[in-house]
Design an enzyme around this catalytic site. Structure first.
Site, PDB file in Angstrom:
ATOM      1  N   ASP A  98      61.806  42.381  43.356  1.00 48.54           N
ATOM      2  CA  ASP A  98      61.222  43.509  44.088  1.00 48.54           C
ATOM      3  C   ASP A  98      60.704  42.979  45.430  1.00 48.54           C
ATOM      4  OD1 ASP A  98      59.032  42.121  43.045  1.00 48.54           O
ATOM      5  OD2 ASP A  98      57.798  43.932  42.948  1.00 48.54           O
ATOM      6  N   ASP A 129      57.059  39.440  42.638  1.00 54.38           N
ATOM      7  CA  ASP A 129      56.318  39.091  41.415  1.00 54.38           C
ATOM      8  C   ASP A 129      57.162  39.402  40.187  1.00 54.38           C
ATOM      9  OD1 ASP A 129      56.022  41.826  41.863  1.00 54.38           O
ATOM     10  OD2 ASP A 129      54.009  41.917  41.006  1.00 54.38           O
ATOM     11  N   ASP A 132      57.869  42.112  46.714  1.00 55.21           N
ATOM     12  CA  ASP A 132      56.901  41.016  46.815  1.00 55.21           C
ATOM     13  C   ASP A 132      57.163  39.915  45.784  1.00 55.21           C
ATOM     14  OD1 ASP A 132      56.030  42.601  44.698  1.00 55.21           O
ATOM     15  OD2 ASP A 132      53.930  42.088  45.009  1.00 55.21           O
ATOM     16  N   SER A 172      54.726  46.199  47.057  1.00 55.95           N
ATOM     17  CA  SER A 172      55.557  45.784  45.923  1.00 55.95           C
ATOM     18  C   SER A 172      56.971  46.364  45.943  1.00 55.95           C
ATOM     19  CB  SER A 172      54.833  46.130  44.630  1.00 55.95           C
ATOM     20  OG  SER A 172      55.512  45.622  43.529  1.00 55.95           O
TER      21      SER A 172
HETATM   22 MG    MG Z   1      55.842  43.660  42.805  1.00 56.82          MG
END
Ligand code: MG
Length: 459
Positions: free
Chosen positions: A242, A246, A244, A100
């Site tokens: 960020d 999300d 990844d 992440s």
């Molecule tokens: Mg993340």
């Protein structure tokens, strides 16, 4: 038994904690678990852009295949797109190799349910038990799993198109600056926005996995350089993600960082104007969410902090939108987890359809004053928070114990909560009256110290 899983799956520094051996063992544990439920399980696996991602992913896939599990490899994708893929491909489970927002030396494994949601705590505990026992199912040579590659980008793009007014965006042609921190979002968001007709300038969109230009955590202090560029270019809106993707945080055309609560409220308002239904958020999010929900006469449900609990509650209630104060927004109709890609598209759509600027849309939201602070505390932080709650209750205050201790006032609140990952206590305060947020913040700190005279507190 050791505790391997944290709030966001397994995460650690490569190679000391997380390495290929660990990934192989984790996959065999997950494969063994799935084999116990079904004869021929299928699992989706994807990863972010980290240097160690490919070898960790391949080890993980080997572990699954040796357990007799078929694997659909979706390659480098944002976490929400791996979650989306799981749902669309009707698999039995999934995994994302990602750490992440952590620095580049980290990596991690996040396990998913068949519908793409984060794996439940109960199932995680079962997988952990198998992992610790080392008793793995070993497939015969005839029934080892198969691996196939899947490209899910176009499917996701199509699903997004079905859910937005693409004509409105194409005719407004908003200018969007995108900062992906070299993360997985770089392969999706700039192209998606361009496909929708936006003018896009992307920063940090090379996916070498070094994250050399900025820390992948999209907070205000990590985005100072981005801020300067945004100021110089003056786009309609800027977005930073960020590693990844999300999460998405936003900046106005003059480079001002916007709190996650506000962008969530803006998306909430826009989504509720299209379709009414329950809203889910955590105890740490601003009351702006409740004020917006009131306009549409819908309920807001508040949970503990964490996207898994918010998503679970959304599913249970048939909610239409959920989110957190850190800029994570969940559209349960599309992905059962935070989706920073779709959040961005929705805000761009809101700007395009309204004919207003991002700043104007933000200024129309109910006004609250906030402080988000943290103090360093040595010792047992959870019981220190409980002592604080006990003291305030004994003095007649209303204290909500959903997560940490939230003291409720007529015009606001203050939340005192121990971090799950760092030796800190977070103190968030809010009021609709300017100045009171500071008063509640100071009050909470002095009461926390009064309730915990034996503890070392660093303000
Ligand atoms: Mg993340």
């Amino acid at each position: 038994m050791g505790k391997i899983f944290g709030t966001f799956g397994v995460r650690g520094v490569y190679p000391d904690f997380l390495n290929e051996d660990f990934a192989l063992k984790m996959a065999r544990a997950f494969g063994t678990f799935l084999k116990g439920l079904k004869e021929n399980p299928r699992v989706v696996v994807g990863r972010d852009t980290r240097r160690t991602g490919e070898s960790i992913k391949e080890s993980f896939i080997s572990g699954l295949i040796s357990s007799g599990v078929d694997v659909l490899d979706v390659g480098i994708l944002p976490t929400p797109l791996v979650q989306y893929s799981a749902r669309i491909l009707r698999v039995d489970g999934g995994a994302v190799i990602t750490a992440s927002h952590n620095p580049p030396e980290y990596n991690g494994i996040k396990l998913l349910e068949g519908n793409g949601m984060g794996l439940s705590r109960k199932k995680e505990a079962a997988v952990e038990e198998i992992f610790e026992s080392g008793k793995f199912y070993a497939s015969s040579w005839k029934s080892v799993g198969k691996k196939s590659r899947k490209d899910m980008k176009i499917d996701y793009f199509m699903s997004v198109m079905e859910r937005v007014d693409a004509n409105a965006i194409a005719s407004r042609k908003p200018f969007v600056v995108v900062d992906e921190a070299g993360g997985a979002g770089a392969l999706i968001l700039p192209e998606l926005l361009e496909t929708l007709g936006c003018k896009v300038l992307s920063l940090n969109s090379h996916t070498s996995g070094f994250f050399s230009a900025r820390n992948p955590e999209p907070n205000e202090s990590n985005l100072k350089d981005t801020e300067k560029i945004v100021k110089a270019l003056s786009p309609d809106i800027a977005v930073a993600q960020d590693g990844d993707a999300d999460r998405a945080v936003f900046m106005t055309s003059d480079g001002k960082f916007v709190q996650g609560d506000k962008t969530f409220a803006l998306i909430e308002k826009f989504v509720l104007s299209e379709r009414k239904g329950p809203v889910v958020t955590t105890v740490a999010t601003s009351n702006i969410i409740d004020e917006v929900a009131k306009e549409f006469e819908v309920e807001v449900y508040r949970t503990k902090v964490g996207d898994l609990v918010v998503t679970g509650k959304l599913l249970e209630l048939g909610g239409v939108i959920g989110g957190e104060e850190n800029g994570g927004v969940i559209f349960p109709d599309l992905v059962l987890g935070r989706d920073g890609i779709f959040s961005t598209v929705k805000i761009v759509e809101a700007i395009s359809k309204s004919g207003k600027t991002f700043e104007e849309l933000l200024s129309e939201l109910p006004k609250f004053y906030q402080i988000k602070d943290k103090i360093r505390v040595k010792g047992d932080r959870k019981s220190a928070v409980l002592k604080f709650a006990k003291l305030l209750k004994s003095e007649g205050f209303t204290v909500d114990l959903t997560d940490g201790a939230k003291v409720i006032f007529d015009d606001g609140w203050v939340l005192v909560r121990a971090s799950g990952t760092e030796p800190i206590i977070r103190i968030f305060s809010e009021s609709r009256i300017e100045g009171k947020e500071k008063e509640y913040h100071d009050f909470a700190i002095s009461k926390f110290i009064e309730a915990n005279k034996d503890l070392e507190v660093e303000i």
